[in-house]
Design an enzyme around this catalytic site. Structure first.
Site, PDB file in Angstrom:
ATOM      1  N   ARG A 265      -0.328  -9.290  13.261  1.00 15.88           N
ATOM      2  CA  ARG A 265      -0.931  -8.297  12.364  1.00 15.88           C
ATOM      3  C   ARG A 265      -1.812  -8.975  11.316  1.00 15.88           C
ATOM      4  O   ARG A 265      -2.859  -8.447  10.932  1.00 15.88           O
ATOM      5  CB  ARG A 265       0.166  -7.464  11.690  1.00 15.88           C
ATOM      6  CG  ARG A 265       0.726  -6.378  12.623  1.00 15.88           C
ATOM      7  CD  ARG A 265       2.113  -5.923  12.239  1.00 15.88           C
ATOM      8  NE  ARG A 265       2.188  -5.342  10.918  1.00 15.88           N
ATOM      9  CZ  ARG A 265       3.292  -5.322  10.173  1.00 15.88           C
ATOM     10  NH1 ARG A 265       4.403  -5.886  10.608  1.00 15.88           N
ATOM     11  NH2 ARG A 265       3.277  -4.757   8.995  1.00 15.88           N
TER      12      ARG A 265
ATOM     13  N   ARG B  81      -9.383   0.655   8.737  1.00 17.73           N
ATOM     14  CA  ARG B  81      -8.951  -0.705   9.001  1.00 17.73           C
ATOM     15  C   ARG B  81     -10.015  -1.489   9.763  1.00 17.73           C
ATOM     16  O   ARG B  81      -9.800  -2.653  10.089  1.00 17.73           O
ATOM     17  CB  ARG B  81      -7.694  -0.641   9.867  1.00 17.73           C
ATOM     18  CG  ARG B  81      -6.428  -1.131   9.209  1.00 17.73           C
ATOM     19  CD  ARG B  81      -5.326  -0.926  10.241  1.00 17.73           C
ATOM     20  NE  ARG B  81      -4.123  -1.643   9.939  1.00 17.73           N
ATOM     21  CZ  ARG B  81      -3.107  -1.137   9.249  1.00 17.73           C
ATOM     22  NH1 ARG B  81      -3.175   0.055   8.724  1.00 17.73           N
ATOM     23  NH2 ARG B  81      -2.025  -1.851   9.085  1.00 17.73           N
TER      24      ARG B  81
ATOM     25  N   ARG C 175      11.781  -6.730   4.702  1.00 21.28           N
ATOM     26  CA  ARG C 175      11.691  -5.262   4.623  1.00 21.28           C
ATOM     27  C   ARG C 175      12.733  -4.595   5.521  1.00 21.28           C
ATOM     28  O   ARG C 175      12.912  -4.969   6.670  1.00 21.28           O
ATOM     29  CB  ARG C 175      10.282  -4.816   5.031  1.00 21.28           C
ATOM     30  CG  ARG C 175      10.152  -3.300   5.070  1.00 21.28           C
ATOM     31  CD  ARG C 175       8.748  -2.854   4.885  1.00 21.28           C
ATOM     32  NE  ARG C 175       7.894  -3.162   6.022  1.00 21.28           N
ATOM     33  CZ  ARG C 175       6.585  -2.883   6.048  1.00 21.28           C
ATOM     34  NH1 ARG C 175       6.008  -2.318   5.019  1.00 21.28           N
ATOM     35  NH2 ARG C 175       5.869  -3.196   7.108  1.00 21.28           N
TER      36      ARG C 175
ATOM     37  N   ARG D 132      11.717  -2.667  10.817  1.00 21.01           N
ATOM     38  CA  ARG D 132      10.679  -1.983  11.575  1.00 21.01           C
ATOM     39  C   ARG D 132      10.385  -2.796  12.829  1.00 21.01           C
ATOM     40  O   ARG D 132      10.326  -4.014  12.766  1.00 21.01           O
ATOM     41  CB  ARG D 132       9.411  -1.888  10.714  1.00 21.01           C
ATOM     42  CG  ARG D 132       8.906  -0.471  10.560  1.00 21.01           C
ATOM     43  CD  ARG D 132       7.810  -0.393   9.552  1.00 21.01           C
ATOM     44  NE  ARG D 132       6.584  -1.048  10.008  1.00 21.01           N
ATOM     45  CZ  ARG D 132       5.442  -1.004   9.320  1.00 21.01           C
ATOM     46  NH1 ARG D 132       5.384  -0.365   8.162  1.00 21.01           N
ATOM     47  NH2 ARG D 132       4.367  -1.610   9.763  1.00 21.01           N
TER      48      ARG D 132
ATOM     49  N   LYS E 275       0.829  -1.212   0.000  1.00 21.17           N
ATOM     50  CA  LYS E 275       0.000   0.000   0.000  1.00 21.17           C
ATOM     51  C   LYS E 275       0.861   1.259   0.000  1.00 21.17           C
ATOM     52  O   LYS E 275       0.587   2.200  -0.737  1.00 21.17           O
ATOM     53  CB  LYS E 275      -0.931   0.011   1.232  1.00 21.17           C
ATOM     54  CG  LYS E 275      -1.892  -1.162   1.285  1.00 21.17           C
ATOM     55  CD  LYS E 275      -2.861  -1.051   2.460  1.00 21.17           C
ATOM     56  CE  LYS E 275      -2.221  -1.130   3.833  1.00 21.17           C
ATOM     57  NZ  LYS E 275      -1.677  -2.456   4.201  1.00 21.17           N
TER      58      LYS E 275
END
Ligand code: ADP
Ligand code: ZN
Length: 217
Positions: free
Chosen positions: A173, A90, A129, A162, A13
């Protein structure tokens, strides 16, 4: 243009929002970035949201999140140019809150892009990531490796993972996404706003599909 990007963590996103905002000259509204910024700045709300919620992969409560978005969408740049929402809404109550905000501003949503992504791709993307500590640029150890390992191409800053990209938090998540966010697919389909793209493809491939569903070149 008033767009929502909907999809699981790791759908890409943020990457789509970046290119779409450059094209349409609209502000990029990422509630995840807003929470991370508030935490970095050390505000009370920023620390509380991290320690109690997003640090563990849980959602920040709806009233706090809706309030932040209301303030942001009320600013002049969004009123004039529209917005690309990344990571909001969300939950169904957030979607209802957004409808109210947009209505109060005398606006309408144009489209909700559902970025459909397989579990395998999600895990691969989030696990690899890396983010620049200084400028926030995103990398991936395999798909988008920096020129020098651990160093940002753009600013030379150090890359890190992160805090919520650890394996345990990623799984949490994904569970939260399935339970709370996935119902928004049928919610927006029912409002005739939904367009689905396949987001297993790299950024450019997804971007081409998004432009196509928006009917622009
Ligand atoms: P991702 O899409 O990769 O999970 P984000 O950067 O969008 O990451 O969000 C990071 C975290 O911030 C989320 O896991 C959640 O805890 C919190 N957050 C972001 N947006 C919202 C929202 N709309 N409502 C509640 N919490 C949110
Ligand atoms: Zn950098």
């Amino acid at each position: 243009m008033r767009l929502i990007l909907l999809g699981p963590p790791g759908a890409g996103k943020g990457s789509q929002a970046k290119v779409l905002c450059e094209k349409f000259k609209t502000p990029h509204i990422s509630t995840g970035d807003m929470f991370r910024d508030a935490y970095k700045k050390g505000s009370e709300l920023g620390r509380m949201a991290h320690d109690r919620y997003w640090g563990h992969g849980a959602l920040v409560p709806d009233d706090i999140t809706i309030g932040l978005v209301r303030d942001r969408l009320s600013q002049n740049d969004c009123r004039e140019a529209g917005f690309v929402l990344d990571g909001f809404p969300r939950t169904v109550p957030q979607a209802e809150g957004l409808e109210k905000i947009v209505g109060e501003l005398g606006q309408r949503l144009d489209r909700v892009i559902y970025m459909k992504t397989s579990q395998e791709v999600i895990l691969q993307r989030l696990g690899g990531r890396r983010v620049c500590k200084v400028c926030g640029a995103n990398y991936h150890t395999i798909n988008m490796a920096p020129r020098v390992d651990g160093v940002c191409d753009t600013c030379g800053g150090a890359l890190h993972q992160r805090p919520d990209d650890t394996e345990e938090t990623i799984l949490n998540r994904l569970r939260v996404y399935e339970a709370q966010t996935a119902p928004l697919v049928s919610y927006y389909n029912g409002k005739n706003l939904l367009a689905t793209v396949n987001s297993d493809t790299p950024v450019q491939g997804t971007y081409v599909q998004v432009l196509k569903v928006l009917g622009v070149q």
